[in-house]
Design an enzyme around this catalytic site. Structure first.
Site, mmCIF file in Angstrom:
data_model
loop_
_atom_site.group_PDB
_atom_site.id
_atom_site.type_symbol
_atom_site.label_atom_id
_atom_site.label_comp_id
_atom_site.label_asym_id
_atom_site.label_seq_id
_atom_site.Cartn_x
_atom_site.Cartn_y
_atom_site.Cartn_z
ATOM 1 N N ARG A 136 0.782 -1.217 -0.063
ATOM 2 C CA ARG A 136 0.005 -0.208 -0.149
ATOM 3 C C ARG A 136 0.898 1.242 0.109
ATOM 4 N NH1 ARG A 136 -0.486 4.930 2.705
ATOM 5 N NH2 ARG A 136 -0.108 3.915 4.649
ATOM 6 N N ASP A 137 1.493 1.373 1.034
ATOM 7 C CA ASP A 137 2.409 2.741 1.172
ATOM 8 C C ASP A 137 3.577 2.778 0.083
ATOM 9 O OD1 ASP A 137 2.800 5.216 2.305
ATOM 10 O OD2 ASP A 137 3.728 4.518 4.080
ATOM 11 N N HIS B 4 6.063 4.555 12.395
ATOM 12 C CA HIS B 4 6.155 4.700 11.080
ATOM 13 C C HIS B 4 7.080 5.541 10.228
ATOM 14 C CE1 HIS B 4 3.819 4.197 7.052
ATOM 15 N NE2 HIS B 4 4.523 5.238 6.755
ATOM 16 N N HIS C 177 9.925 7.388 7.593
ATOM 17 C CA HIS C 177 10.427 7.296 6.200
ATOM 18 C C HIS C 177 12.017 7.482 6.482
ATOM 19 C CE1 HIS C 177 6.726 7.407 3.681
ATOM 20 N NE2 HIS C 177 6.168 7.320 4.846
ATOM 21 N N CYS D 71 4.322 8.930 0.064
ATOM 22 C CA CYS D 71 3.034 9.474 0.163
ATOM 23 C C CYS D 71 3.015 10.526 -0.922
ATOM 24 C CB CYS D 71 2.688 10.262 1.480
ATOM 25 S SG CYS D 71 1.077 11.122 1.348
ATOM 26 N N ASN E 98 9.802 4.518 2.544
ATOM 27 C CA ASN E 98 9.479 4.115 3.760
ATOM 28 C C ASN E 98 10.738 3.448 4.253
ATOM 29 O OD1 ASN E 98 6.534 4.491 4.392
ATOM 30 N ND2 ASN E 98 6.678 3.700 2.381
#
Ligand code: HMG
Ligand code: MG
Length: 281
Positions: free
Chosen positions: A10-11, A202, A204, A235, A245
């Site tokens: 997803r990300d 989370h 990056h 994103c 990420n």
């Protein structure tokens, strides 16, 4: 035991220039399902006009080989997305907002307060169908549009998500500007509102600080880490600075170096990483 949430499908893929086919996405998730993750984020039920890379998440969900030991989750921005998630048998969803007004506007086209208005019907449906909900807070220490974010602002949004019924709050350093000091201050503020056992970090790796930041989060008592195989993605509304990420492989090395227990299987992670590198060429 440290829990890893794999967000690459997803990300990661939401930010890829070349849109992966449904079949490629399914193959990746099937490989990731053998790696020992407790949760895999499969995709998003968002507007395909906003994020075309995530179109077809319904088909991906229906096509993957599900392993009963793993939670397969998806992002949901509004009631329309929630209805799609329910139609496709999704049992864990994520709602998402930010600690920055400017980022929220760019990402989901509303204010932080309005994002919570959208969450109410989602939460009502989640309760009715016994769906667990994760809440994301983006820009927990810095925003690409508004600069530094006060720890109290992040704590307030995390508290609101927790009180709404989210069982886990994922704290996103969306543009990778965090340092061990700013991450530590932010976690200190958030953990006064939300128990550490309900928090995830989370990170990056835009500026190469993700691993140091994760080490700080672990030392602060956080036990859930989000990562993406090969460091895919970012994103689409975070600009250039949101790329990357933190890579799952690097998190695995870090956990082993620091002696934390986890359930990841190195050979299988390498197999999935090789697949991503082959597809991304
Ligand atoms: P909008 O344009 O303000 O809303 O978008 P709208 O209600 O006017 O809808 C516009 C169009 O989208 C309409 O279609 C709707 O039907 C459709 P049209 O009439 O023009 O043909 N639509 C939908 N289609 C499919 N699924 C839906 C849906 N909702 C509306 N659920 C909206 C508002 C929230 C929908 C939009 O802004 C959106 O989809 N944003 C998603 C942005 C996104 O996915 N960003 C990336 C995820 S967040 C992130 O990456 C950060 C994170 O990883 C943590 C971190 O790193 O910080 C979580
Ligand atoms: Mg991210």
């Amino acid at each position: 035991m440290i829990r890893i949430v794999e967000v690459g499908p997803r990300d990661g893929l939401q930010n890829e220039k070349r849109i992966w086919t449904i079949d490629e996405r399914v193959q990746l998730i099937n490989l990731l399902s053998q790696c020992g993750f407790s949760e895999i984020e499969v995709g998003s039920f968002v507007s395909p006009k906003w994020v075309p890379q995530m179109a077809g998440t319904d088909e991906v969900f229906r096509s993957i080989n599900k392993n009963d030991a793993i939670r397969y989750s998806a992002l949901v921005p509004n009631d329309k997305g929630m209805e799609a998630a329910l139609r496709n048998g999704v049992r864990t969803i994520s709602i998402f907002t930010a600690a920055s007004e400017a980022f929220t506007k760019k990402n989901i086209n509303c204010s932080i307060d309005e994002s919570f208005d959208r969450f109410s019907p989602i939460m009502a449906l989640a309760k009715q169908h016994n769906i667990s909900v994760r809440g994301y807070v983006s820009c927990v220490v810095a925003c690409p549009y508004a600069g530094d974010i006060a720890p109290e602002s992040t704590a307030e949004v995390a508290d609101r998500l927790y009180n709404l019924g989210c069982s886990e709050i994922s704290l996103g350093d969306t543009i990778g500007k965090g340092t061990p000091e700013s991450i530590q201050r932010m976690i200190q503020a958030v953990s006064q509102q939300v128990p550490l056992s309900n928090l995830a970090i989370h990170c990056h790796d835009t500026y190469g600080t993700a691993l140091a930041n994760i080490e700080t989060a672990l030392a602060s008592g956080i036990k859930t880490i989000d990562s993406a195989i090969t460091g895919l993605g970012g994103c689409p509304y975070g600009g250039e600075t949101a790329k990357g990420n933190v890579a799952t492989e690097k998190v695995l090395d870090l956990l082993d170096q620091l002696g934390y227990q986890h359930s990841l299987i190195r050979d299988k992670i390498e197999e999935a990483a090789t697949f991503v590198r082959k597809i991304s060429v």
